[in-house]
Design an enzyme around this catalytic site. Structure first.
Site, mmCIF file in Angstrom:
data_model
loop_
_atom_site.group_PDB
_atom_site.id
_atom_site.type_symbol
_atom_site.label_atom_id
_atom_site.label_comp_id
_atom_site.label_asym_id
_atom_site.label_seq_id
_atom_site.Cartn_x
_atom_site.Cartn_y
_atom_site.Cartn_z
ATOM 1 N N ASP A 1 -9.579 8.964 -0.243
ATOM 2 C CA ASP A 1 -8.412 9.023 -1.147
ATOM 3 C C ASP A 1 -8.169 7.558 -1.524
ATOM 4 O O ASP A 1 -9.090 6.733 -1.426
ATOM 5 C CB ASP A 1 -7.201 9.664 -0.446
ATOM 6 C CG ASP A 1 -6.038 9.959 -1.405
ATOM 7 O OD1 ASP A 1 -6.152 10.895 -2.207
ATOM 8 O OD2 ASP A 1 -5.020 9.235 -1.375
ATOM 9 N N LYS B 1 -4.239 16.108 5.531
ATOM 10 C CA LYS B 1 -4.270 14.778 4.892
ATOM 11 C C LYS B 1 -4.016 13.752 5.986
ATOM 12 O O LYS B 1 -3.375 14.058 6.998
ATOM 13 C CB LYS B 1 -3.173 14.684 3.829
ATOM 14 C CG LYS B 1 -3.375 13.563 2.843
ATOM 15 C CD LYS B 1 -4.302 13.963 1.708
ATOM 16 C CE LYS B 1 -4.644 12.786 0.823
ATOM 17 N NZ LYS B 1 -5.403 13.196 -0.367
HETATM 18 P P1 NDP Z 1 -8.617 4.445 -5.592
HETATM 19 O O1 NDP Z 1 -8.157 3.698 -4.403
HETATM 20 O O2 NDP Z 1 -10.058 4.490 -5.916
HETATM 21 O O3 NDP Z 1 -7.842 3.937 -6.892
HETATM 22 C C1 NDP Z 1 -6.453 3.990 -6.956
HETATM 23 C C2 NDP Z 1 -6.010 3.311 -8.233
HETATM 24 O O4 NDP Z 1 -4.605 3.495 -8.409
HETATM 25 C C3 NDP Z 1 -6.244 1.814 -8.210
HETATM 26 O O5 NDP Z 1 -6.438 1.372 -9.516
HETATM 27 C C4 NDP Z 1 -4.914 1.304 -7.640
HETATM 28 O O6 NDP Z 1 -4.623 -0.039 -7.984
HETATM 29 C C5 NDP Z 1 -3.942 2.230 -8.305
HETATM 30 N N1 NDP Z 1 -2.745 2.372 -7.447
HETATM 31 C C6 NDP Z 1 -2.690 2.835 -6.172
HETATM 32 N N2 NDP Z 1 -1.447 2.794 -5.695
HETATM 33 C C7 NDP Z 1 -0.704 2.292 -6.686
HETATM 34 C C8 NDP Z 1 0.675 2.012 -6.809
HETATM 35 N N3 NDP Z 1 1.526 2.238 -5.786
HETATM 36 N N4 NDP Z 1 1.088 1.497 -7.981
HETATM 37 C C9 NDP Z 1 0.224 1.275 -9.027
HETATM 38 N N5 NDP Z 1 -1.088 1.526 -8.949
HETATM 39 C C10 NDP Z 1 -1.532 2.012 -7.818
HETATM 40 O O7 NDP Z 1 -8.024 5.946 -5.396
HETATM 41 P P2 NDP Z 1 -8.460 7.283 -6.121
HETATM 42 O O8 NDP Z 1 -8.905 7.010 -7.499
HETATM 43 O O9 NDP Z 1 -9.338 8.019 -5.192
HETATM 44 O O10 NDP Z 1 -7.062 8.084 -6.146
HETATM 45 C C11 NDP Z 1 -6.158 8.027 -7.237
HETATM 46 C C12 NDP Z 1 -5.238 9.217 -7.188
HETATM 47 O O11 NDP Z 1 -6.010 10.421 -7.267
HETATM 48 C C13 NDP Z 1 -4.395 9.369 -5.922
HETATM 49 O O12 NDP Z 1 -3.148 9.959 -6.244
HETATM 50 C C14 NDP Z 1 -5.199 10.344 -5.084
HETATM 51 O O13 NDP Z 1 -4.411 11.023 -4.145
HETATM 52 C C15 NDP Z 1 -5.686 11.279 -6.181
HETATM 53 N N6 NDP Z 1 -6.850 12.087 -5.839
HETATM 54 C C16 NDP Z 1 -8.025 11.508 -5.460
HETATM 55 C C17 NDP Z 1 -9.121 12.293 -5.164
HETATM 56 C C18 NDP Z 1 -10.447 11.716 -4.877
HETATM 57 O O14 NDP Z 1 -11.412 12.487 -4.825
HETATM 58 N N7 NDP Z 1 -10.600 10.413 -4.719
HETATM 59 C C19 NDP Z 1 -9.014 13.766 -5.161
HETATM 60 C C20 NDP Z 1 -7.759 14.270 -5.667
HETATM 61 C C21 NDP Z 1 -6.723 13.445 -5.965
HETATM 62 P P3 NDP Z 1 -4.761 -1.186 -6.855
HETATM 63 O O15 NDP Z 1 -6.221 -1.354 -6.648
HETATM 64 O O16 NDP Z 1 -4.092 -2.358 -7.449
HETATM 65 O O17 NDP Z 1 -4.050 -0.652 -5.633
#
Ligand code: NDP
Length: 453
Positions: A166, A126
Site C-alpha cells: 500500500d 490491513k
Molecule cells: P504509493 O506510496 O506508491 O504512492 C502514494 C502517492 O500518494 C505518493 O505520490 C505520495 O506522495 C502521495 N501521498 C501519500 N500520502 C499523502 C498525503 N498524506 N498527502 C499528499 N499526498 C500523499 O502508494 P499507492 O499508489 O500504492 O497508494 C495510493 C492510494 O491507493 C492509497 O490510498 C492506497 O490505499 C490506494 N490503493 C493502493 C493499492 C495498491 O495496489 N497499491 C490498492 C488499492 C488502493 P509522497 O511520496 O510525497 O508521500
C-alpha cells in the site's frame, strides 16, 4: 438515516473514540445498508452489522530497528484482521508517518467489502507502521522491514492472512518482508502478494490497481455511450496507483494533465505522454525524488507547492472531464468536488481509498456525476493479488495477457454488481449503494451460515 443506524453510529463512535476515518467509512456503508435491512430482518436479528464493524482481531506491536548512525529507532506496527467470513484476511501494509489505529481500521473495513466484490474468496485485513520510508537508505528500510516481519510472522500465513503493499510499501519492501518470513519459517509460500516476478509474483500486479480504476471509469462512461478518448484527466499522487492509471489512460486515448505528491502538484497542459511517464517512474521508483522535478525537466509543466492555508486543493480546480484521485484519503473535500463540477467533470474513479470526504461524495451524487467509490474502482489491485495467490497455489504463472484479461473481466463484473444492486434497492446509478450492498450481501450470508463467531 434511520434510528437504527443513528444508534449504531453512536455506539461505534463511543467504542472507537478518536478514529474519525473509521467512523466515516462505517457511516457511509451503514447508510447504504439501511436499504437492505428493511427487506432482510434476518441480518438485524443476527446482529450482522454490529459484528461486521468489530475487527475479529487487532494486533499492535513494537518495531525497533537501528538506523545508519547506529541509533535505535522505535516505530509502531499494526495488523487489523477484520473479517474472515469468505476467505483468509487479505489487504495491504501501509508505511507512512500518519498511520494509526483508526486509519488502518477504516482501510480494513473497506477491504472487507472490496474483496467480496472481486468475486474471489478473500476476507479483509490491513496493517502497517508509522515508519516513514522517505529519505531512508535501503539498509534502514530493510532493517525496519525485518523487525516488522519478525513479529508479524506469528499472525500471518498463506491460509490465514496474506498482506500486500500500500502507500510506502512497494516491491522493495515486499522483498525485504518476504525474505525475513522465508528465513524464519523456512518455507517458500504465497504469504505476501506483490512479490517479484522471479520469486512468485504475478504479471500485471504492479499495474492492476491503476489499470483497474481506468477499466472501471471506462465501464461507467459506457453507460452514457462515452469513452475516455480525448478526455482531459486529472490524476493525483505519483506512486504505484497513479503511474499505472496514467499508463492506461494514455492507451485509451485520454490526456492526463496533473500528478502530485505530498509537497505539491504539477500541471502539464500538453499532457503526460509515454516518455514523460517513464521519467516519472524513474523519478519515483528508482531515484525516489519529488514531483517538482518534473517541472524542471518539462517546461510545459508548472509546479505548485502545497499551501496549507488553502481550504481546497488547486489540483482539482483545472478543466477536466475525468478525475482519478490516487494519493490518499480525504484529498477531495466539498469545495474540491464543487470545483471539479464547475470545471466540467463527468466521471470520478477512485484509485485511492476513501479519497473523497462524505460532503464531497454528497456533491457528486446530488449532481449525478458518474462516481465510482474506491472499494469498487480500485479493487483491481487486490483482485490480481488474489490471482497471484491462485498462481502460487498452482505453482504455475499465467501470461500477462491472461492476467490482464481476468482483471478486465473482474472490473466489468464489479461494475455490473454495483449497477444491479443500485437498481435492485431503488437508487439507480448510485455506485456507492451498489458497491456497499453488493460487497455486504456475500459476507453477511457467509456470516449467517457460520453461526455466531
Ligand atoms: P504509493 O506510496 O506508491 O504512492 C502514494 C502517492 O500518494 C505518493 O505520490 C505520495 O506522495 C502521495 N501521498 C501519500 N500520502 C499523502 C498525503 N498524506 N498527502 C499528499 N499526498 C500523499 O502508494 P499507492 O499508489 O500504492 O497508494 C495510493 C492510494 O491507493 C492509497 O490510498 C492506497 O490505499 C490506494 N490503493 C493502493 C493499492 C495498491 O495496489 N497499491 C490498492 C488499492 C488502493 P509522497 O511520496 O510525497 O508521500
Amino acid at each position: 438515516m434511520s434510528d437504527y443506524v443513528k444508534s449504531l453510529m453512536a455506539e461505534v463512535k463511543a467504542k472507537n473514540p478518536a478514529e474519525p476515518e473509521f467512523h466515516q467509512a462505517v457511516e457511509e456503508v451503514v447508510e447504504s445498508l439501511d436499504l437492505v435491512l428493511e427487506r432482510h430482518p434476518e441480518y438485524r436479528a443476527a446482529k450482522i452489522i454490529e459484528r461486521i464493524v468489530e475487527p475479529e482481531r487487532v494486533i499492535l506491536f513494537r518495531v525497533p530497528w537501528i538506523d545508519d548512525q547506529g541509533e535505535v529507532q522505535v516505530n509502531r506496527g499494526f495488523r487489523i484482521e477484520m473479517n474472515s467470513a469468505i476467505g483468509p484476511y487479505k489487504g495491504g501494509l501501509r508505511f507512512h508517518p500518519s498511520v494509526n489505529l483508526g486509519i488502518l481500521k477504516f482501510l480494513a473495513f473497506e477491504q472487507v467489502f472490496k474483496n467480496s466484490l472481486t468475486t474471489l474468496p478473500m476476507g479483509g485485513g490491513k496493517g502497517g507502521s508509522d515508519f516513514d520510508p522517505k529519505g531512508k537508505s535501503d539498509n534502514e528500510v530493510m532493517s525496519s522491514c525485518q523487525s516488522f516481519m519478525t513479529e508479524l510472522i506469528r499472525h500471518i500465513g498463506a491460509d490465514t492472512d496474506v498482506p500486500a503493499g500500500d502507500i510506502g510499501v512497494g516491491g522493495r519492501e515486499i522483498g525485504f518482508l518476504f525474505g525475513q518470513y522465508k528465513r524464519i519459517r523456512n518455507e517458500f509460500t504465497g504469504v505476501l502478494t506483490g512479490k517479484g516476478l522471479n520469486w512468485g509474483g504475478s504479471l500485471i500486479r504492479p499495474e492492476a490497481t491503476g489499470y483497474g480504476a481506468v477499466y472501471f471509469a471506462s465501464e461507467m462512461l459506457s453507460t452514457r455511450n462515452e469513452t475516455l478518448e480525448d478526455k482531459i484527466c486529472l490524476v493525483s499522487g505519483s506512486g504505484n496507483v497513479a503511474q499505472y492509471t496514467v499508463e492506461k489512460i494514455i492507451e485509451f486515448g485520454g490526456k492526463v494533465v496533473t500528478l502530485s505528491d505530498s509537497n505539491g502538484y504539477i500541471y502539464d497542459e500538453e499532457g503526460i505522454n509515454t516518455e514523460k511517464l517513464e521519467f516519472v517512474k524513474e523519478l519515483k521508483n528508482i531515484r525516489r525524488g519529488r514531483i517538482r522535478e518534473y517541472a524542471d525537466e518539462y517546461k510545459s509543466a508548472v509546479f505548485t507547492p502545497v499551501d496549507a492555508n488553502l481550504k481546497y486543493n488547486p489540483l482539482w480546480n483545472h478543466k477536466g472531464c475525468c478525475a482519478f484521485p490516487s494519493a490518499t484519503q480525504n484529498e477531495i473535500n466539498e469545495s474540491d468536488a464543487n470545483n471539479l463540477i464547475k470545471n466540467g467533470i463527468c466521471v470520478v474513479s477512485e484509485g485511492a481509498n476513501m479519497p473523497t470526504t462524505a460532503e464531497g461524495v454528497k456533491v457528486f451524487l446530488d449532481k449525478g456525476i458518474l462516481y465510482g467509490p474506491g472499494k469498487a474502482a480500485n479493487a483491481g489491485g487486490v483482485a490480481v493479488s488474489g490471482l497471484e495467490m491462485t498462481q502460487n497455489s498452482m505453482r504455475m504463472p499465467w501470461t500477462r495477457e491472461e492476467v490482464d484479461a481476468r482483471l478486465h473481466h473482474i472490473m466489468k463484473s464489479i461494475h455490473q454488481t454495483c449497477v444491479d444492486n443500485a437498481d435492485r434497492f431503488g437508487t439507480p446509478g448510485n455506485y456507492v449503494n451498489g458497491a456497499n450492498i453488493g460487497g455486504f450481501l456475500k459476507v453477511a450470508d457467509a456470516m449467517l451460515d457460520q453461526g455466531v463467531v
